[in-house]
Write a protein that holds these residues in place. Structure first.
Motif, PDB file in Angstrom:
ATOM      1  N   LEU A  39     -10.741 -10.035  14.598  1.00  0.00           N
ATOM      2  CA  LEU A  39     -11.248 -10.712  13.412  1.00  0.00           C
ATOM      3  C   LEU A  39     -10.118 -10.846  12.397  1.00  0.00           C
ATOM      4  O   LEU A  39      -9.837  -9.928  11.638  1.00  0.00           O
ATOM      5  N   ARG A  40      -9.462 -11.982  12.427  1.00  0.00           N
ATOM      6  CA  ARG A  40      -8.358 -12.235  11.498  1.00  0.00           C
ATOM      7  C   ARG A  40      -8.928 -12.573  10.123  1.00  0.00           C
ATOM      8  O   ARG A  40      -9.933 -13.278  10.020  1.00  0.00           O
ATOM      9  N   VAL A  41      -8.259 -12.080   9.065  1.00  0.00           N
ATOM     10  CA  VAL A  41      -8.710 -12.322   7.689  1.00  0.00           C
ATOM     11  C   VAL A  41      -7.612 -13.087   6.955  1.00  0.00           C
ATOM     12  O   VAL A  41      -6.537 -12.549   6.688  1.00  0.00           O
ATOM     13  N   TYR A  42      -7.905 -14.353   6.659  1.00  0.00           N
ATOM     14  CA  TYR A  42      -6.967 -15.206   5.928  1.00  0.00           C
ATOM     15  C   TYR A  42      -7.554 -15.513   4.555  1.00  0.00           C
ATOM     16  O   TYR A  42      -8.751 -15.747   4.434  1.00  0.00           O
ATOM     17  N   VAL A  43      -6.693 -15.528   3.535  1.00  0.00           N
ATOM     18  CA  VAL A  43      -7.150 -15.841   2.185  1.00  0.00           C
ATOM     19  C   VAL A  43      -6.162 -16.799   1.521  1.00  0.00           C
ATOM     20  O   VAL A  43      -4.978 -16.806   1.837  1.00  0.00           O
ATOM     21  N   GLY A  44      -6.686 -17.589   0.601  1.00  0.00           N
ATOM     22  CA  GLY A  44      -5.839 -18.434  -0.219  1.00  0.00           C
ATOM     23  C   GLY A  44      -5.320 -17.628  -1.393  1.00  0.00           C
ATOM     24  O   GLY A  44      -5.736 -16.492  -1.623  1.00  0.00           O
ATOM     25  N   LEU A 100      -2.960  -8.076   5.972  1.00  0.00           N
ATOM     26  CA  LEU A 100      -2.715  -7.118   7.050  1.00  0.00           C
ATOM     27  C   LEU A 100      -3.342  -5.765   6.767  1.00  0.00           C
ATOM     28  O   LEU A 100      -3.996  -5.193   7.635  1.00  0.00           O
ATOM     29  N   ALA A 101      -3.115  -5.221   5.567  1.00  0.00           N
ATOM     30  CA  ALA A 101      -3.545  -3.848   5.294  1.00  0.00           C
ATOM     31  C   ALA A 101      -3.670  -3.601   3.798  1.00  0.00           C
ATOM     32  O   ALA A 101      -3.090  -4.324   2.983  1.00  0.00           O
ATOM     33  N   PHE A 102      -4.450  -2.561   3.462  1.00  0.00           N
ATOM     34  CA  PHE A 102      -4.541  -2.040   2.100  1.00  0.00           C
ATOM     35  C   PHE A 102      -3.868  -0.671   2.083  1.00  0.00           C
ATOM     36  O   PHE A 102      -4.044   0.132   2.997  1.00  0.00           O
ATOM     37  N   LYS A 106      -2.594   7.939  -0.279  1.00  0.00           N
ATOM     38  CA  LYS A 106      -3.969   8.468  -0.247  1.00  0.00           C
ATOM     39  C   LYS A 106      -4.782   7.781   0.842  1.00  0.00           C
ATOM     40  O   LYS A 106      -5.671   8.385   1.426  1.00  0.00           O
ATOM     41  N   GLY A 107      -4.502   6.514   1.087  1.00  0.00           N
ATOM     42  CA  GLY A 107      -5.259   5.787   2.096  1.00  0.00           C
ATOM     43  C   GLY A 107      -4.501   4.595   2.645  1.00  0.00           C
ATOM     44  O   GLY A 107      -3.730   3.959   1.934  1.00  0.00           O
ATOM     45  N   LEU A 108      -4.728   4.314   3.918  1.00  0.00           N
ATOM     46  CA  LEU A 108      -4.189   3.143   4.615  1.00  0.00           C
ATOM     47  C   LEU A 108      -5.345   2.529   5.384  1.00  0.00           C
ATOM     48  O   LEU A 108      -6.053   3.236   6.093  1.00  0.00           O
ATOM     49  N   ARG A 109      -5.565   1.223   5.209  1.00  0.00           N
ATOM     50  CA  ARG A 109      -6.651   0.596   5.954  1.00  0.00           C
ATOM     51  C   ARG A 109      -6.214  -0.744   6.513  1.00  0.00           C
ATOM     52  O   ARG A 109      -5.705  -1.588   5.783  1.00  0.00           O
ATOM     53  N   ARG A 110      -6.406  -0.931   7.793  1.00  0.00           N
ATOM     54  CA  ARG A 110      -6.101  -2.217   8.445  1.00  0.00           C
ATOM     55  C   ARG A 110      -7.223  -3.182   8.104  1.00  0.00           C
ATOM     56  O   ARG A 110      -8.394  -2.846   8.249  1.00  0.00           O
ATOM     57  N   VAL A 111      -6.882  -4.382   7.659  1.00  0.00           N
ATOM     58  CA  VAL A 111      -7.895  -5.362   7.262  1.00  0.00           C
ATOM     59  C   VAL A 111      -8.072  -6.413   8.352  1.00  0.00           C
ATOM     60  O   VAL A 111      -9.141  -6.558   8.916  1.00  0.00           O
ATOM     61  N   SER A 112      -7.022  -7.150   8.655  1.00  0.00           N
ATOM     62  CA  SER A 112      -7.084  -8.205   9.657  1.00  0.00           C
ATOM     63  C   SER A 112      -6.793  -7.605  11.024  1.00  0.00           C
ATOM     64  O   SER A 112      -5.727  -7.054  11.256  1.00  0.00           O
ATOM     65  N   LYS A 113      -7.751  -7.695  11.920  1.00  0.00           N
ATOM     66  CA  LYS A 113      -7.614  -7.104  13.252  1.00  0.00           C
ATOM     67  C   LYS A 113      -7.478  -8.231  14.286  1.00  0.00           C
ATOM     68  O   LYS A 113      -7.813  -9.371  13.995  1.00  0.00           O
ATOM     69  N   PRO A 114      -7.024  -7.917  15.495  1.00  0.00           N
ATOM     70  CA  PRO A 114      -6.917  -8.971  16.510  1.00  0.00           C
ATOM     71  C   PRO A 114      -8.249  -9.653  16.817  1.00  0.00           C
ATOM     72  O   PRO A 114      -8.279 -10.837  17.120  1.00  0.00           O
TER      73      PRO A 114
END
Length: 132
Positions: free
Chosen positions: A85-90, A128-130, A75-83
């Motif tokens: 703006l990197r998104v890091y989580v614990g 990386l993605a949802f 139904k959906g694909l979304r890129r989260v961490s981009k070149p």
């Protein structure tokens, strides 16, 4: 041609092919893309994928999956961490997609995995993605 964000390119190709009701889509191969395709296969979002070696970089042929009434499984694909703006989580901040109905694809020190597997292995990383 040089692509700035190859993972976003892969997700866009899959999204567009699903919207156009294509049977399969070809994506330039890389180890990260192979890992993402394996996760999509394991989670039931695609039917199959095949790596085709053509002497150079190679190609991943992804066979898309549809419901009985020709509806999209993805139904959906979304890129989260981009070149830019990197998104890091614990491990304690790993996101849940649609309260657990979707998956977050996370690149960790133990490889590329879903948010559920990252919680089980007690590792965080780059989101990386949802997919839902």
């Amino acid at each position: 041609m040089h692509i700035t964000d190859p993972i976003a390119d892969m997700l866009t190709r899959i999204r567009n092919a699903c919207a156009a009701k294509h049977v399969s889509v070809d994506v330039p191969a890389s180890n990260m893309k192979k890992a993402i395709a394996q996760i999509l296969l394991d989670e039931g979002y695609i039917k199959n994928y095949q790596v085709i070696n053509n002497g150079g970089q190679g190609t991943i042929k992804i066979t898309l999956k549809y419901t009985e009434d020709k509806g999209q499984v993805i139904k959906g694909l979304r890129r989260v961490s981009k070149p830019g703006l990197r998104v890091y989580v614990g491990v304690e901040d790993l996101p849940q997609v649609l309260r657990g109905l979707g998956i977050a694809i996370v690149s960790t020190s133990k490889g590329v995995m879903t948010d559920k597997n990252a919680r089980a292995n007690n590792v965080g990383g780059e989101v990386l993605a949802f997919v839902w």
